[in-house]
Each structure stands twice: as C-alpha cells, then as structure tokens.
Design a protein around this motif. Structure first.
Motif: not given
Length: 375
Positions: A34, A97-98, A38
């Motif tokens: 990643l 995270v998203l 991130h």
C-alpha cells in the motif's frame, strides 16, 4: 487415555496459535504494498478461527476482527488461506481507510481495495479455494491435449529408454504448440498464482536453478515471495508460479517429479560414501543442467527436429501484464559464486541427461491420493 486427549488438545491449540500468528505476519507483509499514506491508517485487527458453514472468512468491523473458517484453514494450502485473508483485508481497507461503510459489501470502495492489495474480490462464500480451483479443468476440446499429454507421459515410463525419451519429447512439443497457439492468436485465458514447494527460511542453489528451468520451458513465471513458515513461526520464502491453471499444474508436477528424482538419485549416489549437503547442491544442479540440455535439444531423443527451442522463447504479453500488476515492486538478488566439486557436478549432469518426466508420483489431497498434475 485422558493424558493422551490432553496432549492432543495442547498440540491442536499450539497449531492454531501458530496459524493465528501466521495470519498476523501475512497481514503485516501484505500492507507493505500500500501507499505510505494508506499504510498509516491500516491498523492490525484481531485474528480468529471460527466455525463457519457458509463463508471462508469474514471481516467484523465492530470487533475489528478478521475471522477465517477453522475447517478451511486446517484443510487447505497456505496460499489458499492467504488469498482469503487478502479478501478480508480488502473489506477492512474499504471500511476503515476508503470510508466505504455505507456501500454494499462488494461495492466500489471494496473493488478499489482489492486492486490496491492485489486481492481476489471473489475469494469468499461458495467460491472454490485456490487449491481446489487449481485442480479444475475446462470441459472443452482443449482437454484433449491434456489427455494426449498424459498418454505420452504414461509411455515415458517405458523401460525402453529411447521410447521413453521420445514420448517425453513429444509431450513437451505438444504442450509448447498448444501454448504458442494461445499466445499468437491472443486467445482469452485466465491466470492463477500458486505456491510450489513449501515456505522455508533457507533456500539452496538448486531450488533457484529449478525455478529458472520451469520458467524457461513450462510457460509459467516464477517469483520468490514472502510466506509464513509454520514450524518456525517466522516469515520465510516460497516459490510462487503464475500462468494458466493447466500450466501451473504441469509445472508443479515437474517440480515435484524432479525433486523426488534428485533425492532418490542422491541417496543411491551416497549410499557407500556419504557426502555433505553442499555436495548435494552440486549434484542436483548437475542433474538440472543435464535435463535442460535434453529440453534444448529434443531432436537428440526423438529423432526429429521438433522446433521446441524456438517455441519456448515466445513471451506471453498477457502473462507479463498480469505479473506487472501482481508484483509492482520486485528486485533481483545476485548470489555469490559457490565452491563446487567438479566431479560430483559432472556425475549429476550424466544422471540428468537420463531424466525422463513421466507419471508416477502421488500426493494426498482432500479427495485422497492422486497423480500430481492429474485432473
């Protein structure tokens, strides 16, 4: 009896402890792909083995837990387990995270998470595990080629050396022609990646030579990847090969056959005069060089120029693209030259020139013993 049961429970508990530690190690390793921004927001979850009837794994956001099916983990290969782990990591990544909390489970954020983690978006529910998919075949006319190859490999068990070598040569030509046809006509194909051999902390010289041989002659690409070594409780390395399922099966069969052949020949070679493990590497590399010379000159065995030397040089652009996506960051390691016993090496070359790949090795899978590479 009670003491025995307690002992078995302790062993089972220790195995599960090592598995959970392995999942944590693999999770940490997977995060390295990643972007740094991130990675900062990916926090290690809890790991658990559960009784799960309808799923191979699951991400529990409230508990921050990745759970895998106990039965699945205990009865499938480690690369199959890692594939499911990556899938559940993608759910975690999408959620934490998203910010995909309000999307469908396999929505856009999850798909993007799979892309970044190189995870398989299908590896859950009733989707067959990697080790099972590797054994599946397409029910179409192409399977006739495998039937012919298998018949030729059966002939390669002949006691007549010339007949055996001719059969092996024809089998290799058939495999090569089939793959060249797929590549030159840009036919659709799906690639798969699987471990061959077992993860280990240390690798010997002949293992690298065998990896190169598979890549040069069996239409697969290989790379040494990090993988958890269960008995050591540490991350080591294992050879992962990629290609069509058919080619990965064949390359895996050849890998096992050559390793088995080398061990038997080494035992016979050292029966009267024991030699060190380093000399076994000399002998094994000699075997691989001898066998390679046969593959490079198939006309010597079969009596006709098959053209295999030209065919095996064809690159598969689709496989190259797949490898570039799956392994965006790779590096080459140059190994220093090792001292070698010339006589032992030469003896290995002579033995390798007699090596004929045929049927005959068995392994025990979920469905019982079977021929490696058979369907």
């Amino acid at each position: 009896m009670k003491k025995r049961k307690n002992s078995e429970k302790a062993l089972h508990a220790e195995l599960e402890r090592r598995i959970l530690h392995g999942l944590a190690c693999e999770w940490e390793m997977a995060c390295r792909i990643l972007k740094p921004a991130h990675q900062k927001y990916m926090k290690s979850p809890l790991f658990r083995l559960r009784e799960m009837k309808y799923s191979l794994g699951k991400w529990f956001p409230v508990k921050r837990e990745i759970a895998l099916s106990r039965d699945f983990v205990l009865h499938h290969s480690w690369d199959s387990v890692v594939e499911v782990l990556l899938h559940e990591m993608a759910h975690q990544f999408a959620h934490e995270v998203l910010n995909g909390r309000h999307e469908k489970p396999h929505g856009p954020s999850f798909q993007e998470a799979c892309r970044q983690l190189r995870a398989n978006p299908k590896a859950s529910g009733s989707y067959p595990p990697l080790s099972d998919r590797l054994c599946q075949t397409d029910q179409n006319t192409e399977d006739r080629i495998l039937i012919r190859v298998r018949k030729l490999m059966a002939l390669a068990e002949s006691q007549n050396r010339h007949e055996a070598e001719a059969a092996m040569s024809k089998a290799h030509v058939l495999i090569a022609k089939h793959n060249i046809d797929l590549i030159t006509h840009s036919r659709e194909r799906v690639f798969i990646s699987a471990f061959i051999g077992v993860p280990a902390l240390r690798r010997f010289r002949e293992e690298y030579a065998l990896a190169h041989l598979l890549q040069d002659f069996y239409f697969v690409r290989g790379i040494w990847v990090s993988a958890y070594v269960m008995e050591k409780g540490k991350m080591g390395r294992v050879l992962e090969i990629s290609g069509t399922a058919r080619n990965v099966r064949m390359a895996g069969y050849v890998y096992d056959f050559v390793r088995h052949f080398t061990d038997m020949q080494w035992d016979a070679y050292t029966r009267s005069t024991p030699l060190s493990r380093y000399r076994k590497s000399d002998f094994a590399i000699g075997i691989l060089e001898g066998f390679r010379s046969k593959l490079e000159s198939p006309d010597d065995a079969g009596g006709e120029d098959t053209g295999t030397r030209e065919m095996v040089r064809v690159e598969d652009p689709l496989l190259t693209g797949y490898m570039a996506y799956r392994y965006p960051h790779t590096r080459s390691i140059r190994r220093g030259a090792a001292t070698q016993d010339g006589a032992v090496h030469s003896d290995g070359v002579r033995v390798g020139k007699k090596l004929v790949i045929a049927q005959g090795i068995t392994e025990t899978g979920k469905g019982g013993p079977r021929l490696i590479g058979s369907d």
